[in-house]
Every structure is written in C-alpha cells, then in structure tokens.
Design an enzyme around this catalytic site. Structure first.
Site: not given
Length: 810
Positions: A257, A299, A559, A563, A627, A652, A656
């Site tokens: 998550e 360029d 630029d 382009d 696990n 968890n 996390d």
C-alpha cells in the site's frame, strides 16, 4: 459581453480581483487544488482501510474494545504518515513549478506588468510577441506581421496571419510579429479547455504502465489468498469475525500500500535533487523516463556551442569584404520584427549605421520552407526588398549578382558555392543577402516578390564550441547516452563543431533525404547517423519518432518556436528557462542554464530515483510477500492463528515505517551507468524465487517454535512476530544492491529507520507494553534461536541473489 468590457488602459487591480473570483483562475482545465483536510480524508478511500475500520467497529460492538482501539490507532497512524509525506512532496513540487512559471505582459492600472497566466481574467489586454503562447481566447486589437501557429487546434502546419478584429484561441502561439489582444474567455470556458475535457486524454509513461501491471499482479494474488484463507479459517477453526479480522489484516500485509507514496517520495526527492543541479521538473513522472533515456537529440547552438554569436565576415564570391553586403544586412536586421533572432542581434552589435533615411513599409516573416525573411524599406521615394536566409535557398531565387545588369552565370554560381562551402568548413554560420527594387504602389508585399533577386554575398557568424563540452560528452557516453544533433544549419558547419568537441560522427543525413525516406527506411537510417542537418521542425519530429519505434527512450533539448512539436513527441522534452513560452510549456523538464553538464547530473538523479523505487518493489515481492504467504500457509495446519490481526497490523506499520527512508538511499555506481526500464518479467521471476525462499525460513521458524520449544498461542505469535519483523526489515540491506551487501553502503537514513523499527518491535513484544496486543515475553534461548534463523536467512538470500543475477538480467 459584459465581462470583457475594458479600456485601452486595461483593468484596474480591483476589477481584476473581482473577475478572478467570478471566473476563476485561467487554467486549461480547472485542476483540483490541493486541500490539506480534503486530501487527508481521501486517503480513507482505500478499500482496505474501509475493511479495517468496519472490523474495528464490529470488534468494539462485540466487546473487544482493546482490539478495536488498536486497529483504529494503527489505521490513523498509517494514514497520517502517508498524508504527511504526500503533503511535503506536493509543496516541494509546487515550489519548483513556480520557478519556471510562464507569464504574460498585461496592462493593469495603465502599466504593463508581467503576470502568471493563471491570473488573467476576461477584459485583460495582453501584448504578444513571437514565441509567446496565446494565453486565453480573445480578439486581436492591433497586429503587425502577426502570424500564429494554430496546428494544435486545426492541424494546419503553416502559420496563419491574424488581423485586428479576428478571434484568436488558447492553444496557439505567435510565430512572427507582434500584437495586442483582449481576453474574452479564460480557463474552462476556452475552446481548448473544452476539447481537453471532452477528450480526457492522459498520456502515461512506460514506467506508469509497468507499475499498473505490477499492481494488478499483486491484487490478483492478494485476492486469491485472502478469500482462500478466510474460507478455511471460518469453516474449520475460528469464528466468522476472527477469520474476517485475520483475512483483512492479511490483505493489508500482502498489499504494497506504500507503493504510490514511495513513488511520489522518490520522484519528489529526485526533483528536489535535480533542482539543485539546475534542472526543474514540471512533470514528476518524467523523471523515470529521464533516467531511462538512451538517446539525446539536441541542437548545437548554446548546447554544444557558447551561444555567443558574433558577426565575423561579410564577403562576396571571391571572399572580399563588401560594405554593401553589411549595409543591406544591417537594414534588414534593424527593421525586422518577430522572435529575437541572435543573428540579427549580432549584425546590429557589430557596428552602427545610420538608417534614419529609411522607412519600413512591410515585412515577409521567416518560415521553414523558404528559410529566409524579407523586409521592404523606402528611401528617397524608392522601395527595395532586402532578403536574407540560407544561402542555397537564396541562390535559387536570385537571377543576378551585385547589380541587376550582371547575370548570375554558372561560373559565378560555382564561385559563390565554393566560397559558401569554404566558410562552412571553417565552422561559420552563413547567411546569403540579396535585394530587389519593388513597386511603390503596392499595399501588401508577399513572398511572390522573392524571385529574380540581386545576390550581394554572404555574412558569416561564429559561435565557438564550449570548452567543457568534450568532457560532458564523455560523461554522457559513460552513462550510455548517445548524442544526435538535429539542426537547421548545414552539415559542414555542424561537422566542424563536432570535430572540435571530439564528438564521433557515424553519419550525416540531410533534410531533403529525410523528406524522401519512408517511415520504415528512416527507422534504419537514424541508427547510423549522428548529424541531421538542414532539417525542418516536422523532419525533427520524424527522426524522434523513428528512434522511439526502434525501442529508444528519446530526450529532446530545444528552446525555439519550431521545437515545440519535437518537445511534445519526445519521451523527455527538455527546454531552458530563457526559451520561448511555447517551448517551456511543451517541455517536461526545464534547465536553468542551457548546459549539458546539468543535464547529465539530472540523468543521474533520474536513475537514482528509478533504482530506489525498484528496491521497494523487490522488497514487496520478497520478504513482505513471503512472510504473508507463510502466514496464510501456517493458518492451515496450526490450531490457532499464527499471528493476531492487531499483531499483523502492528508488524505492517513498523515495516512500512522502515521503508520511508528508501528514497534517501545511496545507489551503486554500476546501477547508474546504463539506462533502466521497469521489467515486469524480471519482477515476476524475482517474486517466484525470493518469495518462496522467505517462506522456507518462516516454516523453519514455525518448526523451531512449535516442536523445538513447544510454544503455542501467544508465545508462538510473539516469536514469529519478532522473526517476521526482523527478516522483513533487515533484508533490505541485501536486496538493495547486486553486490555482496557489505560492499555497498546504505544511507544512514535507511540504517536508522530499519533498526528503529526493529527496536520498537522487539521492545514492545518483550516488555509490559506488549500485553495490550497479547504479546508474551520469551526465554533467552528462544530469542537466540530467532536471531540465528534471521542471520541464516540473510545469508541465504545473499547466496541465492548472487546465483539469480548470474542467470537473470535485471
């Protein structure tokens, strides 16, 4: 319309504020603004969060208030952590975008001011120049040689002239000349915004598509396992509620998550690091493509050269200086309008001539088919057209040389061509200059008059190569990026520059050859070419598309006005902060300086970002998935749950939390040297090897706890909680590198976060704090056994990893 009533002094600040409240910000599609409270509440939309809250409510209703409180607390902590990091990332991204904000020159309170496009309201008067984006829908009030590129709306490639009274629309951009417009419609009311809203098209990157495929894979596995385990436990062992809680907690453990947040953190951290190297990221997802880029099209002006163009020579067919040539070029440059051409600036700065005796009558703007521009001037009652442009194109429309009475013979053409070639080989940028008397009774002068010109000679400019560019090109090659030059200049000048900067040239392809080639043939040709010379904007775009079809991730650095199509087509559009508005708007990344050195640093950051994102995916597919799979398997033969739902959620949460530091991790140098793409097949193979490997050691733990120490219930759950948390968190040190783990140094943030999570877990599980979650302190012999199993697991993963990378290319 009432809302567009204005005057020639524009709106007042007060009027503008009132209209901004009434009509809203001038944004193409009204974007969702980041609201702290609303964004926090939206995080609860996750189906797993709904399930857990529902489970907590049911637990409380049935009298298990402790479990209900623990579940609610863990859910709130997880959501709060997610929100905090997402909020920080959003604010950082907004701050970076503000550094490259596009503005419009607007009349407010009788003064011209620069305002962001979002601040424009109906009734504003805006001044437009070549290179500017038309910021809203409106009408032209004044115009001088004002041509718009409307291809985004009409598909028409050629610019269209706009006269006073004519409407102009958002989504177009000025190519030549200048004008004043009155804004009539802004934001969601513009035609362009309505089209965008109706189409609702969102281009996804290859990385985003890969993540989507990965998420579907995990979702299928999770759904199948959770449903199976719920049915087995509900029918054979436990109550429906306990089985439901266990299955819901298991789903949380199986689901990565944190993936969206880890990706956002990685990208935000990468964008901040890139900003320190002079690269501003407009679109966060483009960082992944930046790291995967293996071809950079650019360029040469300002990138490979100093972008300090100076006029050096003005010569005739024999290479002799001629003041007539310079005078004609100077008059043309002095009266020409449109986008700021550095060649015109160089002519005007060379020396000053008195042109007060001349009056500009008209102008024929430059375009990429004619490759020239012309001005019509009047002096002493006579009118003259002065044209300058690409020498080969100028010679095609010239009929005489120096005077109307000297025909442009084959011998003269040969002399002129030889001089042009000689100048080009010496690295000069060359323009041809020609004139022609024109009738004084015409009201409009068009390109039809550009024929039978009197060719005067050449003006030659020098833009020296950058001293540091050779070293930078070496770094690009080191990181697996090939440079290809796409330029409107001729091939001789470009080859000269390439030679001076030590850029190996595999081949040269010219614009006319690209025009004749089929798409299939062009795909073959582009692989063997380094220089694409005399190319038009459309030909640049075709080259990029051909490279993409060959499997390359292509970056384009540009630029200019021409382009924009290539910037939009490339996988990574790169522009510079002083580029024209349309180029900056089309780009994904903005360089604060037009320098390849900053670009290389940005590529490295892009690859670090990708590598750290991949680490989390691999973690989720090994220890985390293994696990949880073990837990599902254990629940089939154990007479009790292998871990309580609250214990799973706590595990968890700690795991996390230890992963938040992954975006700050160090990356091995070897991982940066080659472009990387997300390979779902590789991830699937990784899961099928390292997931079961994790389960093997889990089942070993079950065996030791159950049959070695005869632990059941709370003691068994505590033992496996400690082992599970330790293996999940510590394996990051092995998985984060292809090297033997002690040869790759993790960042201190990763070390701190991993050991902090393990410490909190073990202290909670073995102290009085654990009673609330039904943990039970364990004997020292059990703890020592768990530590030994964890160490063997880590070395087992290290051994298998070495064999895995020998056989599988990641």
């Amino acid at each position: 319309m009432a809302q567009t009533k204005t005057s020639w002094v524009g709106l007042t600040t007060r009027e503008a504020k009132q209209r901004l409240v009434k009509f809203g910000p001038n944004e193409i599609v009204q974007g969702k603004r980041f609201s702290g409270l609303w964004s926090f509440l939206l995080l609860f939309r996750n189906p797993l969060v709904f399930i857990l809250i529902f489970a907590a409510v049911v637990s409380g209703f049935l009298g298990d208030r402790i479990s209900a409180a623990i579940i609610i607390t863990i859910v709130l902590l997880s959501v709060a952590l997610d929100f905090f990091n997402t909020y920080k990332s959003h604010k950082a991204a907004e701050a970076l975008k503000a550094r490259v904000m596009i503005t419009a020159k607007t009349l407010r309170d009788g003064q011209w001011v620069e305002l962001s496009l979002a601040q424009l309201v109906p009734g504003d008067i805006v001044e437009l120049f070549a290179g500017d984006i038309v910021p809203a829908d409106g009408v032209i009030l004044e115009a001088k040689d004002f041509f718009l590129n409307e291809s985004a709306l009409t598909g028409e490639a050629f610019p269209a002239e706009k006269l006073p009274g004519e409407p102009i629309l958002l989504g177009t951009n000025a190519v030549t000349g200048n004008g004043l417009m009155r804004v009539d419609q802004t934001g969601a009311q513009t035609k362009f915004s309505k089209i965008a809203r109706d189409l609702n098209i969102k281009q996804s990157t290859e990385f985003e598509r890969g993540i989507k495929d990965f998420s579907y894979l995990i979702m299928k596995i999770t759904f199948a396992l959770v449903i199976f385990i719920f049915l087995v436990n509900a029918l054979l062992k436990n109550t429906i509620l306990e089985s439901f809680l266990f299955s819901a907690a298991l789903a949380v453990g199986l689901t990565p998550e944190l993936l969206p947040m880890i990706i956002t953190l990685n990208l935000s951290k990468g964008s901040l690091a890139m900003s320190r190297h002079g690269v501003i990221v407009k679109k966060l997802s483009s960082i992944q493509n930046f790291g995967a880029m293996d071809v950079l099209c650019t360029d040469k002006t300002g990138t490979l050269t100093e972008d300090q163009i100076i006029l050096v020579k003005y010569v005739d067919a024999e290479g002799k200086p001629s003041e007539d040539i310079f005078a004609a070029a100077y008059i043309s440059s002095s009266f020409r309008t449109g986008f700021a051409n550095p060649l015109d600036v160089a002519v005007r700065h060379y020396k000053t001539l008195d042109v007060s005796g001349y009056r500009k009558i008209d102008e024929i703007p430059f375009d990429y088919l004619r490759k020239r521009d012309s001005v019509v001037v009047e002096a002493q009652g006579k009118r003259e057209l002065i044209a300058k442009g690409a020498p080969e194109e100028m010679l095609k429309v010239s009929g005489s040389y120096k005077t109307k009475h000297q025909p442009l013979t084959a011998k003269l053409l040969e002399l002129l061509s030889a001089e042009y070639q000689s100048l080009s080989r010496d690295g000069f940028r060359v323009l041809g200059v020609a004139t022609k008397p024109v009738p004084a009774d015409l009201s409009v002068y068009t390109k039809v008059l550009e024929e039978d010109l009197v060719f005067l000679g050449f003006i030659a400019f020098l833009d020296p190569p950058k001293k540091s560019v050779s070293e930078t090109l070496g770094r690009l090659e080191h990181y697996g990026i090939e440079i290809k030059i796409l330029t409107g200049d001729n091939q001789l000048v470009t080859q000269k520059i390439a030679s001076e900067i030590k850029l190996p040239v595999k081949g040269v392809l010219l614009g006319p050859e690209i025009e004749k080639a089929t798409d299939h043939k062009l795909r073959v040709l582009v692989e063997g070419m380094t220089i694409f010379a005399r190319v038009s904007p459309e030909q640049k775009r075709r080259v990029i598309q051909a490279l993409q079809k060959n499997g390359h991730v292509v970056g384009f650095l540009g630029d200019g006005i021409n382009d924009a199509p290539s910037l939009q087509t490339a996988d990574v559009g790169i522009s510079v902060n002083n580029a024209v508005d349309v180029a900056k708007e089309s780009a994904d990344l903005i360089l604060l300086q037009k320098n390849l050195r900053e670009l290389v640093d940005g590529v490295i950051q892009g690859r670090k970002t990708f590598s750290n994102t991949l680490k989390y995916l691999m973690m989720a597919l090994s220890s985390n998935f293994g696990n949880m799979f073990s837990m599902a398997g254990a629940s089939l033969f154990l007479p009790f749950l292998p871990m309580l739902p609250t214990q799973i959620l706590f595990n968890n949460l700690l795991y996390d939390s230890s992963q938040f530091a992954i975006p700050l991790d160090n990356v091995d140098e070897a991982e940066l040297q080659k472009p990387k793409k997300l390979n779902i097949h590789f991830l699937r193979k990784f899961m099928l090897i390292f997931g079961p490997l994790s389960s093997v050691f889990d089942f070993l733990t079950f065996f030791v706890l159950l049959f070695g120490f005869h632990l059941v219930g709370s003691q068994f759950q505590t033992g496996w909680f400690l082992e599970s948390l330790s293996t999940q968190a510590l394996v990051v040190f092995v998985i984060r590198t292809k090297l033997f783990f002690h040869k790759s140094t993790p960042s201190r943030y990763v070390v701190y976060s991993v050991f902090a999570a393990i410490t909190i877990g073990w202290v909670t599980g073995l102290s009085f704090l654990g009673k609330i979650m039904h943990f039970t302190p364990l004997p020292a012999s059990v703890l020592m056994s768990l530590i030994i199993i964890t160490v063997f697991y880590l070395f087992g993963v290290e051994f298998v990893k070495d064999k895995f990378y020998q056989k599988v290319s990641g």
